[in-house]
Design an enzyme around this catalytic site. Structure first.
Site, mmCIF file in Angstrom:
data_model
loop_
_atom_site.group_PDB
_atom_site.id
_atom_site.type_symbol
_atom_site.label_atom_id
_atom_site.label_comp_id
_atom_site.label_asym_id
_atom_site.label_seq_id
_atom_site.Cartn_x
_atom_site.Cartn_y
_atom_site.Cartn_z
ATOM 1 N N HIS A 59 0.806 -1.201 0.000
ATOM 2 C CA HIS A 59 0.000 0.000 0.000
ATOM 3 C C HIS A 59 0.848 1.263 0.000
ATOM 4 O O HIS A 59 1.994 1.274 0.357
ATOM 5 C CB HIS A 59 -0.924 0.007 1.222
ATOM 6 C CG HIS A 59 -0.240 -0.413 2.462
ATOM 7 N ND1 HIS A 59 -0.056 -1.736 2.787
ATOM 8 C CD2 HIS A 59 0.348 0.304 3.433
ATOM 9 C CE1 HIS A 59 0.595 -1.809 3.923
ATOM 10 N NE2 HIS A 59 0.850 -0.598 4.331
ATOM 11 N N ASP A 93 -5.926 4.849 3.288
ATOM 12 C CA ASP A 93 -5.029 4.995 2.144
ATOM 13 C C ASP A 93 -5.551 4.219 0.935
ATOM 14 O O ASP A 93 -5.447 4.672 -0.198
ATOM 15 C CB ASP A 93 -3.633 4.509 2.517
ATOM 16 C CG ASP A 93 -2.674 4.566 1.343
ATOM 17 O OD1 ASP A 93 -2.295 5.686 0.962
ATOM 18 O OD2 ASP A 93 -2.320 3.510 0.799
ATOM 19 N N HIS A 94 -6.121 3.048 1.188
ATOM 20 C CA HIS A 94 -6.627 2.228 0.092
ATOM 21 C C HIS A 94 -7.933 2.767 -0.473
ATOM 22 O O HIS A 94 -8.445 2.236 -1.455
ATOM 23 C CB HIS A 94 -6.801 0.794 0.566
ATOM 24 C CG HIS A 94 -5.508 0.111 0.854
ATOM 25 N ND1 HIS A 94 -5.402 -1.227 1.149
ATOM 26 C CD2 HIS A 94 -4.229 0.591 0.893
ATOM 27 C CE1 HIS A 94 -4.132 -1.542 1.358
ATOM 28 N NE2 HIS A 94 -3.411 -0.443 1.213
ATOM 29 N N ASP A 95 -8.444 3.818 0.129
ATOM 30 C CA ASP A 95 -9.606 4.536 -0.408
ATOM 31 C C ASP A 95 -9.191 5.637 -1.369
ATOM 32 O O ASP A 95 -9.982 6.026 -2.239
ATOM 33 C CB ASP A 95 -10.399 5.134 0.759
ATOM 34 C CG ASP A 95 -11.718 5.767 0.352
ATOM 35 O OD1 ASP A 95 -12.162 5.563 -0.793
ATOM 36 O OD2 ASP A 95 -12.319 6.463 1.186
#
Length: 784
Positions: free
Chosen positions: A6, A232-234
């Protein structure tokens, strides 16, 4: 494996850069089947499906607008009779279309706008409307509609159309912003840092973590990484080429004799890295340097749950009752290949992250069931979009009201003043490739499995063994990992990174592996990030003049100087993590500035941001819904602290002394841990609370012959018998421990002393269940 790691981790004014539109050649998006994107989600609890149908005759017509105008006229007359003071009403009146507690021209305008849309829909009834029509109205319709008109819209899945003037802002496959000028070796695309040491050499010198670790000085819990990664993965994902023939290697040189990666001293070992994809049409000249793309939406819009393209979004849905697919155990389902079905391709990276995904799928379905039960006439699409709207609002509120204040301090971001269409929310390269990767420093080397009472229910799992094993949750469930994250302090945010992330091996030493610190440094060079000092200047901060300006830690400053030589040549990620922290937060000045600036743009440039689209009552409801509450109502947990981003239990007490010739005090029976005044168990000798000494001198208390005992050593012992902290009592005999870093069983005792007789002092056995525990009156009595 490495390709999926990520991109963790007054606003300054920057010169605007021309932006290229995203490429549409890599992914074909399916049209959104959103029933003309008029879901009538607003006010569905106020006036059923059609809040504009004021007279409830089944049609939206001029009569409805006239009814509102007449109501306003009558109200105005009453106000005049009652002294000119407008009479406020609660929401719920049929004429109060936008449910703001008053009748106004906005209510009538909503009726007129709805009539206009119905006419447009009728004229195009032979063809399904383009889903973007609702976000980009025709030129002959006003673009400055009141906020309430957003109630008839939903966010696009791919992020387009949020900004009406610039529909590509925040959309998938758009370029990352670059705040500082690039530092490519050739000014075009060749990696930066060719004159710097190997990234692995820097990692070995600066980032080796001690076995005991270094927990957060501000008592941040492990949710600082759990939410940080989930968030963060959004908002950010830079991909590498899918085809091997398009891949460009940028491997990391391993120093000869590296004990783990080159134990045989060959000097030929490397850590593999493939360069990120660059945006189409970039990297052709110094006037057109390479830029990386963000393959997901930039908005805080729950795309890690719902996806960033329509095909993914559709694959996640039941299409019944507005629900998302979920297993009978409430876990993420898998596809025909055994891969997790989630909105983001990184959902399986570690079990805590996968648990976070499961929680918000459950929350969506909980809301969908609630909406469906209260509004049985709503369609699947309407229910889905209303539940999605609320989940996104919850995520935004948690981010801005809990997570960022915990991480950066309460006042790091400017106050919200409303939507600003001139703000470009796109993700900055400095943010995604450096600053928001601070989270790698916060992870502990193992995940505990913790029960509702705060006690371990099984052996901990090494972090290295928690990668890409979502099937483990079928055995453990998610509760114990979420309880762990709330009941364990994170590692301090600094250059130190635990062994599982810095020395992850694919076999015995020398068999290959990766070092996340090295990969962070090398990725910054791959993206041509400017050095630390140049980035400070680009963000409006003063340049540092020496290594000592970065950190007061002389050892770190000396190592930085030895590695880089020049203060103007430091890799950005290294400089950010080396900085002394701000007084209010857990990051340095530069990292705080980069992160705050990014999240201000994500908020201010979002037309659908919850504070811009919801009424006061709904905003209060959303902001009162904490992450702890969402977890507890979707699991069997009920013992989380109110703010799961902090774990800060307290243990306090007093030691008193009495003369050996005095009448012995009466010992009490052991006290149950359920006693509200004494949440402990197994007490031996429960002494009374002493009186206050006078003027800092040992003086008699209310009990004859009993005085406060100064200078007594009190010890805190863990369940394995290890002394984890000790403290001397002050002049009043008081002591305090704030050094408990995780939930579980502890013992407090008085240490042996040549001056005091502690044989009868006894011990306290304590059970810490959550971060809000305040263990007071843990008192002792010794003999002079």
């Amino acid at each position: 494996m490495a390709r999926f790691w990520h991109r963790w981790i007054g606003r300054p004014q920057f010169a605007k850069r021309s932006r290229r539109k995203r490429s549409t050649t890599r992914r074909r998006l399916k049209p959104e089947a959103l029933e003309a994107r008029q879901l009538l989600a607003a006010n569905i609890f106020h006036n059923e499906l059609m809040p504009e149908d004021v007279n409830e005759d089944g049609e939206i017509s001029a009569l409805d607008a006239l009814t509102i105008i007449n109501r306003m006229s009558r109200q105005s007359q009453r106000d005049s009779v009652e002294g000119g003071v407008p009479q406020q009403r609660g929401p719920g009146q049929m004429t109060d279309v936008n449910n703001d507690g008053q009748d106004s021209a906005l209510d009538a305008l909503m009726v007129i706008n709805r009539m206009s849309r119905q006419r447009d829909d009728l004229e195009s009834s032979t063809q399904r409307p383009d889903p973007r029509d609702r976000l980009d109205p025709p030129a002959d319709r006003p673009t400055d509609l009141p906020t309430s008109d957003l109630a008839d819209e939903v966010r696009s899945i791919d992020g387009t159309g949020n900004n009406r003037e610039n529909p590509e802002f925040g959309a998938t496959d758009t370029e990352l912003l670059r705040i500082a000028e690039n530092d490519y070796a050739d000014g075009i695309s060749e990696p930066a840092g060719e004159d710097r040491p190997s990234a692995r050499e820097i990692s070995n010198a600066l980032s080796t973590a001690t076995a005991a670790g270094n927990t957060s000085e501000r008592h941040l819990s492990s949710f600082v990484f759990a939410w940080g990664q989930f968030l963060d993965h959004d908002i950010s994902l830079s991909l590498e080429p899918e085809n091997a023939e398009d891949a460009v290697s940028f491997d990391i040189e391993v120093p000869a004799g590296d004990p783990l990666f080159d134990p045989f001293g060959t000097g030929e070992q490397t850590i593999q890295l493939t360069r990120s994809l660059i945006a189409d049409g970039t990297g052709t000249s110094t006037e057109n340097p390479a830029e990386q793309a963000n393959s997901i939406t930039a908005w805080v819009d729950g795309s890690q749950v719902y996806g960033s393209d329509q095909e993914t979004s559709d694959a996640l849905r039941e299409f019944i009752g507005g629900r998302l697919l979920v297993t009978d155990d409430g876990l993420l389902p898998t596809d025909e290949n055994g891969d997790l079905l989630a909105g983001d391709l990184r959902a399986a990276e570690n079990v805590v992250l996968t648990s976070m995904h499961a929680i918000f799928v459950r929350e969506h379905n909980r809301l969908a069931d609630e909406i469906a039960a209260e509004n049985p006439d709503l369609s699947d699409e309407q229910i889905f979009q209303e539940a999605r709207r609320r989940v996104i609002a919850e995520m935004q509120s948690i981010t801005y009201n809990e997570y960022l204040p915990a991480l950066l301090g309460e006042d790091a971001l400017s106050d919200y003043t409303g939507y600003d269409s001139s703000v470009n929310p796109s993700i900055a390269n400095e943010f995604s490739t450096a600053a928001f990767r601070f989270g790698h420093s916060t992870l502990n080397d193992e995940y505990r499995l913790v029960g509702n009472d705060g006690e371990d229910v099984d052996e901990p799992i090494s972090l290295a063994n928690a990668f890409f094993v979502p099937e483990l949750l079928e055995e453990t469930g998610i509760d114990s990992f979420l309880k762990y994250a709330s009941s364990t302090q994170s590692q301090e945010i600094d250059l130190g990174v635990v062994n599982s992330l810095r020395n992850f091996l694919f076999g015995p030493p020398g068999a290959g592996g990766f070092d996340l610190v090295s990969l962070n440094i090398q990725r910054g060079r791959d993206h041509g990030l400017a050095d630390y000092n140049a980035t400070r200047e680009a963000y409006g901060l003063d340049r540092v003049e020496s290594f000592a300006d970065i950190t007061r830690n002389e050892e770190i400053a000396e190592k930085l100087e030895s590695l880089y030589g020049d203060v103007n040549n430091i890799d950005l990620w290294v400089g950010l993590l080396a900085e002394d922290h701000t007084e209010a937060g857990s990051l340095g000045e530069t990292a705080t500035t980069i992160i705050a600036e990014q999240f201000e743009r994500l908020r201010d440039g979002d037309r659908f941001y919850y504070e811009n689209t919801m009424g006061d009552r709904e905003i209060r409801q959303i902001e009162n819904t904490t992450l702890a509450e969402i977890i507890e109502r979707n699991t069997n947990l009920d013992s989380l602290q109110a703010n799961v981003f902090f774990f800060a239990p307290q243990i306090t007490g007093t030691v008193v002394a009495e003369s050996a010739t005095a009448q012995p005090s009466q010992a009490t029976e052991p006290v149950s841990s359920g006693d509200p005044d004494s949440p402990r168990k197994g007490l031996q000798g429960d002494p009374p609370r002493p009186g206050q000494p006078q003027s800092g001198q040992e003086s008699q208390s209310a009990e004859e012959g009993v005085v406060a005992a100064e200078g007594i050593l009190v010890e805190l012992v863990d369940s394995d018998g290890n002394i984890i902290d000790s403290v001397l009592t002050d002049v009043n005999g008081n002591y305090a421990f704030d050094s408990v870093t995780q939930s579980g069983s502890y013992q407090v005792r008085v240490a042996e002393s040549d001056e005091w007789d502690v044989a009868g002092a006894g011990t306290w056995d304590l059970s810490i269940s959550n971060g809000d525990e305040d263990m007071h009156r843990i008192n002792f009595r010794v003999l002079v």
